[in-house]
Design a protein around this motif. Sequence first.
Motif, PDB file in Angstrom:
ATOM      1  N   ILE B  21      31.120  28.164  45.586  1.00  0.00           N
ATOM      2  CA  ILE B  21      31.305  28.932  46.628  1.00  0.00           C
ATOM      3  C   ILE B  21      32.609  29.867  46.787  1.00  0.00           C
ATOM      4  CG2 ILE B  21      31.427  28.878  49.311  1.00  0.00           C
ATOM      5  CD1 ILE B  21      29.622  26.346  48.940  1.00  0.00           C
ATOM      6  N   ASN B  22      32.730  31.069  47.009  1.00  0.00           N
ATOM      7  CA  ASN B  22      33.786  31.768  46.937  1.00  0.00           C
ATOM      8  C   ASN B  22      34.256  32.195  48.447  1.00  0.00           C
ATOM      9  OD1 ASN B  22      34.132  32.068  44.136  1.00  0.00           O
ATOM     10  ND2 ASN B  22      32.056  33.153  44.230  1.00  0.00           N
ATOM     11  N   CYS B  23      35.594  32.326  48.616  1.00  0.00           N
ATOM     12  CA  CYS B  23      36.145  32.841  49.889  1.00  0.00           C
ATOM     13  C   CYS B  23      37.498  33.618  49.533  1.00  0.00           C
ATOM     14  CB  CYS B  23      36.690  31.380  50.523  1.00  0.00           C
ATOM     15  SG  CYS B  23      37.680  31.727  51.836  1.00  0.00           S
ATOM     16  N   ALA B  24      37.526  34.773  50.227  1.00  0.00           N
ATOM     17  CA  ALA B  24      38.734  35.548  50.085  1.00  0.00           C
ATOM     18  C   ALA B  24      39.728  35.269  51.548  1.00  0.00           C
ATOM     19  CB  ALA B  24      38.456  37.135  50.165  1.00  0.00           C
ATOM     20  N   TYR B  25      40.732  35.006  51.382  1.00  0.00           N
ATOM     21  CA  TYR B  25      41.650  34.956  52.464  1.00  0.00           C
ATOM     22  C   TYR B  25      42.536  35.896  52.742  1.00  0.00           C
ATOM     23  CZ  TYR B  25      45.650  33.268  49.335  1.00  0.00           C
ATOM     24  OH  TYR B  25      46.466  33.176  48.345  1.00  0.00           O
ATOM     25  N   SER B  26      42.981  36.305  53.823  1.00  0.00           N
ATOM     26  CA  SER B  26      43.761  37.644  54.069  1.00  0.00           C
ATOM     27  C   SER B  26      45.354  37.462  54.417  1.00  0.00           C
ATOM     28  CB  SER B  26      43.304  37.709  55.566  1.00  0.00           C
ATOM     29  OG  SER B  26      43.608  36.983  56.598  1.00  0.00           O
ATOM     30  N   ASN B  27      45.915  36.143  54.482  1.00  0.00           N
ATOM     31  CA  ASN B  27      47.452  36.373  54.775  1.00  0.00           C
ATOM     32  C   ASN B  27      48.249  35.747  53.538  1.00  0.00           C
ATOM     33  OD1 ASN B  27      49.941  36.041  55.784  1.00  0.00           O
ATOM     34  ND2 ASN B  27      49.113  35.730  57.939  1.00  0.00           N
ATOM     35  N   SER B  28      48.895  36.369  52.860  1.00  0.00           N
ATOM     36  CA  SER B  28      49.718  35.967  51.839  1.00  0.00           C
ATOM     37  C   SER B  28      50.754  34.945  52.266  1.00  0.00           C
ATOM     38  CB  SER B  28      50.503  37.177  51.286  1.00  0.00           C
ATOM     39  OG  SER B  28      51.179  37.742  52.083  1.00  0.00           O
ATOM     40  N   ALA B  29      50.888  34.840  53.534  1.00  0.00           N
ATOM     41  CA  ALA B  29      52.186  33.965  53.951  1.00  0.00           C
ATOM     42  C   ALA B  29      51.282  32.530  54.216  1.00  0.00           C
ATOM     43  CB  ALA B  29      52.494  34.274  55.328  1.00  0.00           C
ATOM     44  N   ILE B  50      44.325  22.111  49.307  1.00  0.00           N
ATOM     45  CA  ILE B  50      45.139  22.670  48.262  1.00  0.00           C
ATOM     46  C   ILE B  50      46.266  23.160  48.947  1.00  0.00           C
ATOM     47  CG2 ILE B  50      44.058  24.757  47.612  1.00  0.00           C
ATOM     48  CD1 ILE B  50      44.427  24.218  44.781  1.00  0.00           C
ATOM     49  N   ARG B  51      47.424  23.003  48.047  1.00  0.00           N
ATOM     50  CA  ARG B  51      48.856  23.513  48.721  1.00  0.00           C
ATOM     51  C   ARG B  51      48.852  24.805  47.561  1.00  0.00           C
ATOM     52  NH1 ARG B  51      53.557  20.111  50.120  1.00  0.00           N
ATOM     53  NH2 ARG B  51      54.125  21.696  51.109  1.00  0.00           N
ATOM     54  N   SER B  52      49.698  25.861  48.321  1.00  0.00           N
ATOM     55  CA  SER B  52      50.026  27.155  47.525  1.00  0.00           C
ATOM     56  C   SER B  52      50.716  26.986  46.247  1.00  0.00           C
ATOM     57  CB  SER B  52      50.496  28.256  48.602  1.00  0.00           C
ATOM     58  OG  SER B  52      51.908  27.781  48.862  1.00  0.00           O
ATOM     59  N   ASN B  53      51.436  25.822  46.080  1.00  0.00           N
ATOM     60  CA  ASN B  53      52.072  25.703  44.844  1.00  0.00           C
ATOM     61  C   ASN B  53      51.191  25.193  43.597  1.00  0.00           C
ATOM     62  OD1 ASN B  53      51.960  23.086  45.639  1.00  0.00           O
ATOM     63  ND2 ASN B  53      54.051  22.553  45.653  1.00  0.00           N
ATOM     64  N   MET B  54      49.971  25.058  43.949  1.00  0.00           N
ATOM     65  CA  MET B  54      48.903  24.398  42.948  1.00  0.00           C
ATOM     66  C   MET B  54      47.656  25.606  42.659  1.00  0.00           C
ATOM     67  SD  MET B  54      48.365  20.838  44.928  1.00  0.00           S
ATOM     68  CE  MET B  54      47.310  20.028  43.465  1.00  0.00           C
ATOM     69  N   ASP B  55      47.103  25.543  41.475  1.00  0.00           N
ATOM     70  CA  ASP B  55      46.306  26.390  41.355  1.00  0.00           C
ATOM     71  C   ASP B  55      44.891  25.835  41.251  1.00  0.00           C
ATOM     72  OD1 ASP B  55      47.235  27.136  38.119  1.00  0.00           O
ATOM     73  OD2 ASP B  55      46.477  25.400  38.871  1.00  0.00           O
ATOM     74  N   LYS B  56      44.863  24.516  41.182  1.00  0.00           N
ATOM     75  CA  LYS B  56      43.511  23.576  41.001  1.00  0.00           C
ATOM     76  C   LYS B  56      43.765  22.127  41.665  1.00  0.00           C
ATOM     77  CE  LYS B  56      40.175  22.102  37.329  1.00  0.00           C
ATOM     78  NZ  LYS B  56      40.158  22.090  35.921  1.00  0.00           N
ATOM     79  N   ARG B  57      42.742  21.792  42.172  1.00  0.00           N
ATOM     80  CA  ARG B  57      42.785  20.282  42.640  1.00  0.00           C
ATOM     81  C   ARG B  57      41.271  19.744  42.570  1.00  0.00           C
ATOM     82  NH1 ARG B  57      44.459  17.385  48.174  1.00  0.00           N
ATOM     83  NH2 ARG B  57      45.036  15.560  47.101  1.00  0.00           N
ATOM     84  N   GLN B  58      41.255  18.562  42.160  1.00  0.00           N
ATOM     85  CA  GLN B  58      39.934  18.000  41.786  1.00  0.00           C
ATOM     86  C   GLN B  58      39.655  16.866  42.876  1.00  0.00           C
ATOM     87  OE1 GLN B  58      40.252  17.906  37.462  1.00  0.00           O
ATOM     88  NE2 GLN B  58      38.043  18.502  37.731  1.00  0.00           N
ATOM     89  N   GLY B  59      38.475  16.584  43.141  1.00  0.00           N
ATOM     90  CA  GLY B  59      38.139  15.614  44.087  1.00  0.00           C
ATOM     91  C   GLY B  59      37.074  14.793  43.401  1.00  0.00           C
ATOM     92  N   LEU B  65      39.984  25.756  43.528  1.00  0.00           N
ATOM     93  CA  LEU B  65      40.731  26.857  42.707  1.00  0.00           C
ATOM     94  C   LEU B  65      41.336  27.618  43.622  1.00  0.00           C
ATOM     95  CD1 LEU B  65      38.033  27.551  39.507  1.00  0.00           C
ATOM     96  CD2 LEU B  65      40.096  25.811  39.722  1.00  0.00           C
ATOM     97  N   LEU B  66      42.643  28.103  43.191  1.00  0.00           N
ATOM     98  CA  LEU B  66      43.321  28.808  44.004  1.00  0.00           C
ATOM     99  C   LEU B  66      43.920  30.028  43.448  1.00  0.00           C
ATOM    100  CD1 LEU B  66      44.645  29.766  46.937  1.00  0.00           C
ATOM    101  CD2 LEU B  66      46.393  28.215  46.132  1.00  0.00           C
ATOM    102  N   ASN B  67      43.632  31.432  43.565  1.00  0.00           N
ATOM    103  CA  ASN B  67      44.367  32.392  42.886  1.00  0.00           C
ATOM    104  C   ASN B  67      45.139  33.108  43.806  1.00  0.00           C
ATOM    105  OD1 ASN B  67      45.103  34.994  41.605  1.00  0.00           O
ATOM    106  ND2 ASN B  67      42.939  34.892  40.449  1.00  0.00           N
ATOM    107  N   LYS B  68      46.363  32.840  43.938  1.00  0.00           N
ATOM    108  CA  LYS B  68      47.115  33.732  45.082  1.00  0.00           C
ATOM    109  C   LYS B  68      47.513  35.332  44.797  1.00  0.00           C
ATOM    110  CE  LYS B  68      50.473  30.613  44.317  1.00  0.00           C
ATOM    111  NZ  LYS B  68      49.588  29.524  43.576  1.00  0.00           N
ATOM    112  N   THR B  69      47.404  35.463  43.501  1.00  0.00           N
ATOM    113  CA  THR B  69      47.423  36.891  42.950  1.00  0.00           C
ATOM    114  C   THR B  69      46.486  37.938  43.703  1.00  0.00           C
ATOM    115  OG1 THR B  69      48.369  36.128  40.956  1.00  0.00           O
ATOM    116  CG2 THR B  69      47.601  38.345  41.288  1.00  0.00           C
ATOM    117  N   VAL B  70      45.152  37.430  43.884  1.00  0.00           N
ATOM    118  CA  VAL B  70      43.997  38.208  44.538  1.00  0.00           C
ATOM    119  C   VAL B  70      43.606  37.517  45.673  1.00  0.00           C
ATOM    120  CG1 VAL B  70      43.481  39.052  42.188  1.00  0.00           C
ATOM    121  CG2 VAL B  70      42.336  36.957  43.158  1.00  0.00           C
TER     122      VAL B  70
END
Lengths: 115, 114
Positions: B21-29, B50-59, B65-70
């Motif tokens: 499942i995908n999601c786009a977020y709007s605020n870079s802050a 998941i915090r912004s200093n991580m790119d992956k977290r498993q449960g 998965l977090l891609n801050k660039t996009v």
Amino acid sequence: DAGVTQSPTHLIKTRGQHVTLRCSPISGHKSVSWYQQVLGQGPQFIFQYYEKEERGRGNFPDRFSARQFPNYSSELNVNALLLGDSALYLCASSLDNRGSNQPQHFGDGTRLSIL
Amino acid sequence: GESVGLHLPTLSVQEGDNSIINCAYSNSASDYFIWYKQESGKGPQFIIDIRSNMDKRQGQRVTVLLNKTVKHLSLQIAATQPGDSAVYFCAENMDPGGYQKVTFGTGTKLQVIP
């Protein structure tokens, strides 16, 4: 342990009336936030209360107000109800009012219908 | 109970398959993100964060998965089960100044086909 509890579960009101919804947070949680969820959409932030004060507010009119009690429970009040206020009202609790690393935990909401 | 999933994007998955499942977020802050699961007639239930200093977290059976660039988040559910059928929301958290502002995405309805 009990989660976030809300009452009543369902409520029917008519336009112009006033409503009060209640929320008890998870034990140990000091912050309560309220959300409105219209059918088919995600929850929308109304406001957050911490230490009995409103700390932040979303884009909702002054008809929406709340208060938080010394035991950290909260009431949401809506005056002069409009048909568009029909929604699921969700309460969420968290340890405090900062958002950097703590999730909010939600109750099952109050379904408010305005006739 | 009344469905919260009307008019939402729907993902249909065969039982046992993996779901994404995908999601786009709007605020870079935004610096903290949460996935919630909402079943009909219930409130949102915390799944994983998941915090912004991580790119992956498993449960357990779930990975975020977090891609801050996009500004993109995804939720992966392994071996999807009928009990996973629900609406899934990503939520971005930020602190605009002394409070926790949580903004929810539009949601995705997951239907698991037995």
